[in-house]
Design a protein around this motif. Structure first.
Motif, mmCIF file in Angstrom:
data_model
loop_
_atom_site.group_PDB
_atom_site.id
_atom_site.type_symbol
_atom_site.label_atom_id
_atom_site.label_comp_id
_atom_site.label_asym_id
_atom_site.label_seq_id
_atom_site.Cartn_x
_atom_site.Cartn_y
_atom_site.Cartn_z
ATOM 1 N N LYS A 1 0.833 -1.207 0.000
ATOM 2 C CA LYS A 1 0.000 0.000 0.000
ATOM 3 C C LYS A 1 0.867 1.257 0.000
ATOM 4 C CE LYS A 1 -3.552 -2.521 2.550
ATOM 5 N NZ LYS A 1 -4.191 -2.716 3.884
ATOM 6 N N LYS A 2 1.975 1.221 0.733
ATOM 7 C CA LYS A 2 2.891 2.366 0.756
ATOM 8 C C LYS A 2 3.553 2.575 -0.606
ATOM 9 C CE LYS A 2 4.035 1.967 5.685
ATOM 10 N NZ LYS A 2 5.107 1.633 6.658
ATOM 11 N N ALA A 3 3.683 1.498 -1.372
ATOM 12 C CA ALA A 3 4.306 1.584 -2.692
ATOM 13 C C ALA A 3 3.332 2.053 -3.772
ATOM 14 C CB ALA A 3 4.888 0.226 -3.083
ATOM 15 N N GLY A 4 2.062 2.261 -3.413
ATOM 16 C CA GLY A 4 1.101 2.818 -4.362
ATOM 17 C C GLY A 4 0.019 1.876 -4.829
ATOM 18 N N PHE A 5 0.060 0.615 -4.393
ATOM 19 C CA PHE A 5 -0.992 -0.321 -4.772
ATOM 20 C C PHE A 5 -2.233 -0.061 -3.922
ATOM 21 C CE2 PHE A 5 2.979 -2.561 -5.791
ATOM 22 C CZ PHE A 5 2.752 -2.891 -7.112
ATOM 23 N N HIS B 1 -7.138 -3.724 -4.983
ATOM 24 C CA HIS B 1 -6.471 -4.479 -6.040
ATOM 25 C C HIS B 1 -5.556 -5.575 -5.494
ATOM 26 C CE1 HIS B 1 -6.949 -0.541 -8.510
ATOM 27 N NE2 HIS B 1 -8.034 -1.294 -8.587
ATOM 28 N N ILE B 2 -5.543 -5.724 -4.173
ATOM 29 C CA ILE B 2 -4.663 -6.705 -3.521
ATOM 30 C C ILE B 2 -5.518 -7.823 -2.923
ATOM 31 C CG2 ILE B 2 -2.918 -7.085 -1.731
ATOM 32 C CD1 ILE B 2 -2.340 -4.040 -1.859
ATOM 33 N N GLU B 3 -5.206 -9.062 -3.285
ATOM 34 C CA GLU B 3 -5.843 -10.225 -2.664
ATOM 35 C C GLU B 3 -4.752 -11.090 -2.054
ATOM 36 O OE1 GLU B 3 -8.282 -12.404 -5.335
ATOM 37 O OE2 GLU B 3 -9.412 -10.646 -6.029
ATOM 38 N N ASP B 4 -4.995 -11.570 -0.839
ATOM 39 C CA ASP B 4 -4.001 -12.451 -0.228
ATOM 40 C C ASP B 4 -4.669 -13.683 0.359
ATOM 41 O OD1 ASP B 4 -3.988 -12.047 3.039
ATOM 42 O OD2 ASP B 4 -4.639 -10.241 2.012
ATOM 43 N N MET B 5 -3.954 -14.784 0.286
ATOM 44 C CA MET B 5 -4.444 -16.065 0.792
ATOM 45 C C MET B 5 -3.414 -16.646 1.740
ATOM 46 S SD MET B 5 -5.604 -19.453 -1.368
ATOM 47 C CE MET B 5 -4.082 -19.530 -2.297
ATOM 48 N N ASN B 6 -3.841 -17.001 2.935
ATOM 49 C CA ASN B 6 -2.941 -17.614 3.896
ATOM 50 C C ASN B 6 -2.624 -19.047 3.467
ATOM 51 O OD1 ASN B 6 -2.919 -15.340 5.547
ATOM 52 N ND2 ASN B 6 -4.569 -16.087 6.856
ATOM 53 N N SER C 1 -0.531 -20.532 8.431
ATOM 54 C CA SER C 1 -0.964 -19.541 9.408
ATOM 55 C C SER C 1 -1.183 -18.222 8.658
ATOM 56 C CB SER C 1 0.063 -19.422 10.535
ATOM 57 O OG SER C 1 -0.389 -18.538 11.540
ATOM 58 N N ASP C 2 -0.790 -17.108 9.256
ATOM 59 C CA ASP C 2 -0.841 -15.839 8.519
ATOM 60 C C ASP C 2 0.572 -15.357 8.222
ATOM 61 O OD1 ASP C 2 -0.107 -15.151 11.116
ATOM 62 O OD2 ASP C 2 -1.272 -13.298 11.145
ATOM 63 N N ILE C 3 1.520 -16.306 8.200
ATOM 64 C CA ILE C 3 2.931 -15.961 7.991
ATOM 65 C C ILE C 3 3.334 -16.133 6.535
ATOM 66 C CG2 ILE C 3 5.311 -16.603 8.579
ATOM 67 C CD1 ILE C 3 4.251 -17.330 11.382
ATOM 68 N N VAL C 4 2.954 -17.236 5.907
ATOM 69 C CA VAL C 4 3.232 -17.442 4.486
ATOM 70 C C VAL C 4 1.951 -17.174 3.707
ATOM 71 C CG1 VAL C 4 4.011 -19.027 2.695
ATOM 72 C CG2 VAL C 4 4.981 -19.181 5.002
ATOM 73 N N LYS C 5 2.038 -16.250 2.742
ATOM 74 C CA LYS C 5 0.862 -15.847 1.983
ATOM 75 C C LYS C 5 1.129 -15.898 0.489
ATOM 76 C CE LYS C 5 -0.912 -12.450 5.372
ATOM 77 N NZ LYS C 5 -2.331 -12.833 5.509
ATOM 78 N N LEU C 6 0.085 -16.145 -0.284
ATOM 79 C CA LEU C 6 0.097 -15.937 -1.715
ATOM 80 C C LEU C 6 -0.665 -14.648 -1.969
ATOM 81 C CD1 LEU C 6 0.943 -17.240 -4.476
ATOM 82 C CD2 LEU C 6 -1.432 -17.971 -4.648
ATOM 83 N N ILE C 7 -0.001 -13.673 -2.567
ATOM 84 C CA ILE C 7 -0.577 -12.354 -2.802
ATOM 85 C C ILE C 7 -0.735 -12.147 -4.302
ATOM 86 C CG2 ILE C 7 -0.330 -9.879 -2.391
ATOM 87 C CD1 ILE C 7 1.726 -10.654 -0.171
ATOM 88 N N GLU C 8 -1.925 -11.738 -4.719
ATOM 89 C CA GLU C 8 -2.180 -11.414 -6.129
ATOM 90 C C GLU C 8 -2.596 -9.947 -6.222
ATOM 91 O OE1 GLU C 8 -4.273 -14.429 -8.619
ATOM 92 O OE2 GLU C 8 -4.693 -15.350 -6.684
ATOM 93 N N ILE C 9 -1.974 -9.233 -7.157
ATOM 94 C CA ILE C 9 -2.216 -7.807 -7.302
ATOM 95 C C ILE C 9 -2.531 -7.503 -8.765
ATOM 96 C CG2 ILE C 9 -1.286 -5.487 -6.969
ATOM 97 C CD1 ILE C 9 0.900 -7.131 -5.202
ATOM 98 N N ARG C 10 -3.606 -6.798 -8.996
ATOM 99 C CA ARG C 10 -3.909 -6.287 -10.333
ATOM 100 C C ARG C 10 -3.275 -4.899 -10.427
ATOM 101 N NH1 ARG C 10 -4.405 -8.954 -14.491
ATOM 102 N NH2 ARG C 10 -5.833 -10.338 -13.395
#
Length: 208
Positions: free
Chosen positions: A180-184, A188-193, A196-205
């Motif tokens: 978010k700080k980088a401008g996204f 437009h950001i989706e994340d999947m744990n 736990s909540d430590i390793v995530k798959l993040i998808e950004i349009r």
């Protein structure tokens, strides 16, 4: 920041010969399955992998994609090039994620895996990814980060100095906040744990 970047680069160069061994505990935690999932999410044909390291994703790429992989550690790249000796569709280049030499809007998809724990200035690196990825392109990240759970997150803060001083990786980065700080935009950001909540798959349009 340049001195910090050089320091981390030198650490990765130093441990390159045993890096895959150091990472083996994490690799045994379903990383192969997660890497497959990462690659399955790719869109388009022109792909950039930022922080290719020793080339752990190389075996997962289909042969019909045009892959460019970058990393700032020449010794890590030597390992990746050994694994890539028979793959004509993959080009490996020594380059800093914070200062990419690509034109704006070059790639259909940009991917990272366990990279933004060690980029010295993660926000600058993420801004570069946003720049080189095409408008409406896709950014896919398989990353570990600080847990939002109070006790676990606090413990990660306490012991973070250990991996940082061994090879420069932070285990307490807040990567979603950094995006978010980088401008996204949040929408437009989706994340999947994944763990736990430590390793995530993040998808950004990449809406610019």
């Amino acid at each position: 920041m340049k001195n910090k970047s050089e320091k981390i680069k030198n650490r990765y160069n130093r441990i390159s010969k045993i890096y895959d061994i150091l990472e083996s505990p994490m690799e045994s935690m379903s990383m192969g399955k997660w890497r497959e999932l990462l690659i399955e999410k790719i869109e388009g044909e022109k792909i950039l992998e930022v922080g290719i390291g020793t080339g752990k994703n190389l075996d997962y790429y289909p042969s019909d994609l045009n892959i460019t992989g970058i990393d700032f550690s020449e010794k890590m790249l030597e390992k990746a090039k050994q694994k890539n000796s028979n793959k004509d569709n993959i080009k490996i280049i020594e380059m800093d994620a914070e200062n990419m030499e690509f034109d704006d809007n070059t790639f259909d998809t940009v991917i990272t895996s366990c990279v933004f724990c060690s980029v010295p200035d993660p926000i600058k690196g993420l801004k570069e990814i946003r720049r080189v990825c095409k408008n409406n392109g896709k950014i896919i990240m398989l990353e570990h980060m600080r847990s939002d759970k109070k006790v676990i997150g606090g413990f990660m803060d306490i012991i973070n100095f250990i991996p940082v001083n061994i090879w420069g990786a932070n285990i307490n980065r807040r990567t979603i906040n950094n995006l978010k700080k980088a401008g996204f935009k949040k929408e437009h950001i989706e994340d999947m744990n994944l763990w736990s909540d430590i390793v995530k798959l993040i998808e950004i349009r990449n809406q610019k």
